[in-house]
Motif scaffolding. Sequence first.
Motif, PDB file in Angstrom:
ATOM      1  N   MET A   1     -19.232 -33.579   8.093  1.00 25.08           N
ATOM      2  CA  MET A   1     -18.092 -33.027   7.672  1.00 25.08           C
ATOM      3  C   MET A   1     -17.859 -33.097   6.066  1.00 25.08           C
ATOM      4  N   ARG A   2     -18.351 -34.142   5.469  1.00 21.97           N
ATOM      5  CA  ARG A   2     -18.803 -34.098   4.110  1.00 21.97           C
ATOM      6  C   ARG A   2     -19.252 -33.096   3.350  1.00 21.97           C
ATOM      7  N   GLU A   3     -20.442 -32.553   4.078  1.00 24.92           N
ATOM      8  CA  GLU A   3     -21.240 -31.405   3.677  1.00 24.92           C
ATOM      9  C   GLU A   3     -20.500 -30.099   3.913  1.00 24.92           C
ATOM     10  N   GLU A   4     -19.731 -30.135   5.028  1.00 25.82           N
ATOM     11  CA  GLU A   4     -18.986 -28.711   5.331  1.00 25.82           C
ATOM     12  C   GLU A   4     -18.068 -28.611   4.477  1.00 25.82           C
ATOM     13  N   LEU A   5     -17.281 -29.650   4.334  1.00 24.72           N
ATOM     14  CA  LEU A   5     -15.986 -29.551   3.215  1.00 24.72           C
ATOM     15  C   LEU A   5     -16.569 -29.085   2.125  1.00 24.72           C
ATOM     16  N   GLY A   6     -17.669 -29.605   1.498  1.00 31.88           N
ATOM     17  CA  GLY A   6     -18.305 -29.089   0.209  1.00 31.88           C
ATOM     18  C   GLY A   6     -18.504 -27.485   0.143  1.00 31.88           C
ATOM     19  N   ASP A   7     -19.116 -27.093   1.256  1.00 34.16           N
ATOM     20  CA  ASP A   7     -19.253 -25.605   1.508  1.00 34.16           C
ATOM     21  C   ASP A   7     -18.192 -24.946   1.298  1.00 34.16           C
ATOM     22  N   LEU A   8     -17.061 -25.487   2.116  1.00 30.48           N
ATOM     23  CA  LEU A   8     -16.055 -24.915   2.113  1.00 30.48           C
ATOM     24  C   LEU A   8     -15.440 -24.634   0.682  1.00 30.48           C
ATOM     25  N   LEU A   9     -15.201 -25.877  -0.035  1.00 27.72           N
ATOM     26  CA  LEU A   9     -14.788 -25.893  -1.495  1.00 27.72           C
ATOM     27  C   LEU A   9     -15.516 -24.991  -2.328  1.00 27.72           C
ATOM     28  N   LEU A  10     -16.827 -24.788  -2.280  1.00 25.46           N
ATOM     29  CA  LEU A  10     -17.455 -23.742  -2.837  1.00 25.46           C
ATOM     30  C   LEU A  10     -17.141 -22.355  -2.569  1.00 25.46           C
ATOM     31  N   GLN A  11     -16.550 -22.036  -1.339  1.00 25.11           N
ATOM     32  CA  GLN A  11     -15.895 -20.604  -1.294  1.00 25.11           C
ATOM     33  C   GLN A  11     -14.736 -20.435  -2.151  1.00 25.11           C
ATOM     34  N   VAL A  12     -13.686 -21.466  -2.161  1.00 30.83           N
ATOM     35  CA  VAL A  12     -12.655 -21.685  -3.154  1.00 30.83           C
ATOM     36  C   VAL A  12     -13.292 -21.389  -4.301  1.00 30.83           C
ATOM     37  N   VAL A  13     -14.159 -21.977  -4.838  1.00 34.21           N
ATOM     38  CA  VAL A  13     -14.294 -21.914  -6.281  1.00 34.21           C
ATOM     39  C   VAL A  13     -15.163 -20.513  -6.623  1.00 34.21           C
ATOM     40  N   PHE A  14     -15.887 -20.134  -5.508  1.00 30.53           N
ATOM     41  CA  PHE A  14     -16.237 -18.737  -5.655  1.00 30.53           C
ATOM     42  C   PHE A  14     -15.282 -17.643  -5.810  1.00 30.53           C
ATOM     43  N   HIS A  15     -14.303 -17.705  -4.983  1.00 30.73           N
ATOM     44  CA  HIS A  15     -13.341 -16.672  -5.060  1.00 30.73           C
ATOM     45  C   HIS A  15     -12.395 -16.834  -6.087  1.00 30.73           C
ATOM     46  N   ALA A  16     -12.166 -17.953  -6.804  1.00 28.46           N
ATOM     47  CA  ALA A  16     -11.511 -18.413  -7.941  1.00 28.46           C
ATOM     48  C   ALA A  16     -12.129 -17.904  -9.265  1.00 28.46           C
ATOM     49  N   ARG A  17     -13.480 -18.193  -8.978  1.00 28.38           N
ATOM     50  CA  ARG A  17     -14.409 -17.422 -10.309  1.00 28.38           C
ATOM     51  C   ARG A  17     -14.174 -15.908 -10.249  1.00 28.38           C
ATOM     52  N   MET A  18     -14.446 -15.306  -9.160  1.00 24.63           N
ATOM     53  CA  MET A  18     -14.216 -13.842  -9.286  1.00 24.63           C
ATOM     54  C   MET A  18     -12.985 -13.285  -9.736  1.00 24.63           C
ATOM     55  N   ALA A  19     -11.999 -14.076  -9.113  1.00 26.94           N
ATOM     56  CA  ALA A  19     -10.418 -13.638  -9.735  1.00 26.94           C
ATOM     57  C   ALA A  19     -10.577 -13.930 -11.246  1.00 26.94           C
ATOM     58  N   GLU A  20     -11.008 -15.041 -11.740  1.00 31.25           N
ATOM     59  CA  GLU A  20     -11.048 -15.183 -13.144  1.00 31.25           C
ATOM     60  C   GLU A  20     -11.633 -14.277 -14.107  1.00 31.25           C
TER      61      GLU A  20
END
Length: 280
Positions: free
Chosen positions: A61-80
């Motif tokens: 779960m810890r690892e998968e939550l990190g993978d999901l957080l990466l998705q948020v960071v990825f989208h936010a970076r593209m939006a920035e």
Amino acid sequence: MPERPEVAPLPTLLRLMAALRDPMRGCAWDVAQTFSSVAPYTLEEAYEVVDAVARGDMADMREELGDLLLQVVFHARMAEEAGAFGFDDVARTIADKLIRRHPHVFDASGALLPEGGAGPSSIAVEAQWAAIKAAERRAKGAPEGAGIDPLGGVALALPALTRAEKISQRAASYGFDWPDAAEVIGKVREETDEVAQALGQGDPGAVAEEIGDLLFSVANLARHAGVDPEAALRAGTAKFERRFRAMAARLEEAGRPLPDCDLPAMEAAWNVVKRNERGG
């Protein structure tokens, strides 16, 4: 050798994502991605979190939550990069929403109310949450002269059963609902009969439509019973997998590989597996 100073994990993650997206020095794959190309991975990672939760595997779960957080960071970076918003804006927006939707916990500034504690009951909080969300939808508004979509805001990308449950819940909030689960069971039976009728007519389009109606009614039944239809279907599928594998193993032990067995032999082994599971 001196130890490296502790670096805050989130700023590090944001910096790494920016580096990966650097057109000159970053990763070609990351640079080539768009919101649309990343979206399927976002959905996949969310499901993998759910899977880890279902298995109770905290390390996974810890690892998968990190993978999901990466998705948020990825989208936010593209939006920035597009000049739309950044990660801080995403975090600020959800923080503001949490404050706004919990007036029994926070004041308008986000400070914890002095009374704190349990506050209203869970049922009252759920009703309050729904009312606040409805007000937010109204505040977003619609074009002048157009009405507010009473079923708007339920994401199309949700799993079909989950979306069916949410749509029916939204309709129920306006009073358009069956009075109890017994009434829904009657509707399920009615839809089952209509599926049988469509099958008898040999019309594939009608069969598909009636099966859709049946599944929607089942999602309503799950809602009335307080059951998550997606979780129930996952559990039902997992049970089938477990029993099918046990059936195949039982036949294999008897010297009858599954590809060589007829249906009666498989059904007999299946029934033994069911009895054994139930302790009978």
